[in-house]
Design a protein around this motif. Structure first.
Motif, PDB file in Angstrom:
ATOM      1  N   VAL A  76       0.553  -1.479  21.721  1.00 24.50           N
ATOM      2  CA  VAL A  76       1.692  -1.220  20.845  1.00 24.50           C
ATOM      3  C   VAL A  76       1.349  -1.637  19.423  1.00 24.50           C
ATOM      4  CG1 VAL A  76       4.114  -1.729  20.327  1.00 24.50           C
ATOM      5  CG2 VAL A  76       3.356  -1.568  22.717  1.00 24.50           C
ATOM      6  N   ILE A  77       1.555  -0.721  18.474  1.00 24.02           N
ATOM      7  CA  ILE A  77       1.444  -1.027  17.050  1.00 24.02           C
ATOM      8  C   ILE A  77       2.849  -1.019  16.482  1.00 24.02           C
ATOM      9  CG2 ILE A  77       0.572  -0.285  14.806  1.00 24.02           C
ATOM     10  CD1 ILE A  77      -1.772   1.025  16.246  1.00 24.02           C
ATOM     11  N   VAL A  78       3.269  -2.131  15.922  1.00 24.14           N
ATOM     12  CA  VAL A  78       4.609  -2.262  15.353  1.00 24.14           C
ATOM     13  C   VAL A  78       4.580  -1.825  13.889  1.00 24.14           C
ATOM     14  CG1 VAL A  78       6.277  -3.980  14.523  1.00 24.14           C
ATOM     15  CG2 VAL A  78       5.499  -4.026  16.898  1.00 24.14           C
ATOM     16  N   ALA A  96       2.843  -7.393  20.463  1.00 26.06           N
ATOM     17  CA  ALA A  96       2.250  -6.292  19.710  1.00 26.06           C
ATOM     18  C   ALA A  96       0.745  -6.508  19.573  1.00 26.06           C
ATOM     19  CB  ALA A  96       2.894  -6.186  18.331  1.00 26.06           C
ATOM     20  N   ASP A  97       0.006  -5.404  19.509  1.00 20.20           N
ATOM     21  CA  ASP A  97      -1.438  -5.484  19.345  1.00 20.20           C
ATOM     22  C   ASP A  97      -1.855  -5.349  17.886  1.00 20.20           C
ATOM     23  OD1 ASP A  97      -2.537  -5.412  22.267  1.00 20.20           O
ATOM     24  OD2 ASP A  97      -0.940  -3.941  22.196  1.00 20.20           O
ATOM     25  N   ASP A  98      -0.958  -4.828  17.071  1.00 18.77           N
ATOM     26  CA  ASP A  98      -1.199  -4.716  15.648  1.00 18.77           C
ATOM     27  C   ASP A  98       0.139  -4.429  14.978  1.00 18.77           C
ATOM     28  OD1 ASP A  98      -2.462  -4.611  13.204  1.00 18.77           O
ATOM     29  OD2 ASP A  98      -3.827  -2.980  13.719  1.00 18.77           O
ATOM     30  N   ARG A 112      -5.461   2.461  12.440  1.00 18.73           N
ATOM     31  CA  ARG A 112      -5.064   1.382  13.348  1.00 18.73           C
ATOM     32  C   ARG A 112      -4.996   1.872  14.787  1.00 18.73           C
ATOM     33  NH1 ARG A 112      -2.618  -3.118  10.728  1.00 18.73           N
ATOM     34  NH2 ARG A 112      -3.343  -3.119   8.569  1.00 18.73           N
ATOM     35  N   VAL A 113      -4.453   3.073  14.989  1.00 22.32           N
ATOM     36  CA  VAL A 113      -4.376   3.644  16.337  1.00 22.32           C
ATOM     37  C   VAL A 113      -5.774   3.774  16.932  1.00 22.32           C
ATOM     38  CG1 VAL A 113      -3.870   5.754  17.639  1.00 22.32           C
ATOM     39  CG2 VAL A 113      -2.175   4.844  16.039  1.00 22.32           C
ATOM     40  N   LEU A 181      -8.679  -9.101  18.235  1.00 21.64           N
ATOM     41  CA  LEU A 181      -7.414  -8.840  17.563  1.00 21.64           C
ATOM     42  C   LEU A 181      -7.621  -7.912  16.382  1.00 21.64           C
ATOM     43  CD1 LEU A 181      -7.081 -12.021  18.693  1.00 21.64           C
ATOM     44  CD2 LEU A 181      -4.897 -11.714  17.571  1.00 21.64           C
ATOM     45  N   PRO A 182      -6.552  -7.280  15.935  1.00 17.95           N
ATOM     46  CA  PRO A 182      -6.645  -6.425  14.746  1.00 17.95           C
ATOM     47  C   PRO A 182      -7.140  -7.248  13.560  1.00 17.95           C
ATOM     48  CG  PRO A 182      -4.563  -6.087  15.865  1.00 17.95           C
ATOM     49  CD  PRO A 182      -5.208  -7.275  16.520  1.00 17.95           C
TER      50      PRO A 182
END
Length: 225
Positions: A76-78, A96-98, A112-113, A181-182
């Motif tokens: 999940v990217i917020v 969230a992952d990013d 980012r995706v 992590l991002p």
């Protein structure tokens, strides 16, 4: 088949722009303009990744994120207009992952995706790792202890797997940040937040003091037994 991206965004103009940029890069997309619809589509279609706005009608993004995390490990990217560090850390704590702060460049969202999918995808390898009572099924993306299965977020799973590949080695926060992590805007204390949640979940499953903190250095995964 190309990855499916669920775009959960109540601003139709923003959603259409993000969709267009993603589809131009070869992604499949589906859109939801409220939180409830986003959860229904997540359950029915099982997207490869979710781009999730926090401020949505019917059900806000925090509740959607929590439910997606309860269901499994979908990245999940917020997207949020909240740009304070505490808000970013909250997004990561919830799972969230990013995150991307509005207003954003849609090119950044696509980047980012791709980055999150790359971290969560085929480069991670297959097999089973075991450190003490913790068993990590990489192919099945599951973690087990003697007391049963442990439900982790995607980032928590990545941290655990990364450390389990070299048991006993101390990893600095910057190493873990870089590997799991991002990278954009991420802070060393973000690692602390994820490791703290990982440790609590393992403790609840009967595994104490894993990962272990090494003062002034970072973290390591090992078994005292």
């Amino acid at each position: 088949m190309s990855p499916l991206v669920l775009i959960a965004e109540d601003d139709r103009d923003i959603a259409d722009i993000v969709r267009a940029y993603l589809e131009r890069e070869g992604f499949r997309t589906v859109q939801a303009n409220d939180g409830r619809t986003a959860l229904d589509l997540d359950l029915a279609l099982k997207p490869d990744i979710v781009v999730l706005d926090i401020s949505m009608p019917v059900m806000d993004g925090w509740d959607v994120l929590s439910e997606v995390r309860r269901r499994g490990h979908t990245p999940v990217i917020v997207t949020t207009a909240l740009d304070q560090d505490i808000d970013k850390l909250q997004a990561l704590r919830v799972g969230a992952d990013d995150y991307v702060v509005k207003p954003f460049n849609p090119v950044e969202v696509v980047a980012r995706v791709k980055a999150v999918l790359r971290r969560s995808g085929g480069q991670r390898g297959t097999g089973v790792l075991r450190v003490g009572p913790v068993e990590i099924d990489i192919a099945g993306h599951m973690v087990r202890t003697d007391q049963g299965q442990v439900t982790l977020t995607l980032t928590e799973f990545r941290l655990l797997e990364h450390m389990a590949r070299t048991p006993g080695r101390v990893f600095s926060r910057s190493e873990l940040l870089d590997a799991c992590l991002p990278r954009s805007d991420a802070l060393d204390r973000t690692v602390d937040s994820h490791v703290s949640k990982l440790r609590r979940k393992l403790e609840h499953a009967g595994v104490v003091d894993m990962p272990e903190g090494v003062r002034g250095v970072g973290y390591r995964l090992w078994s005292r037994g």
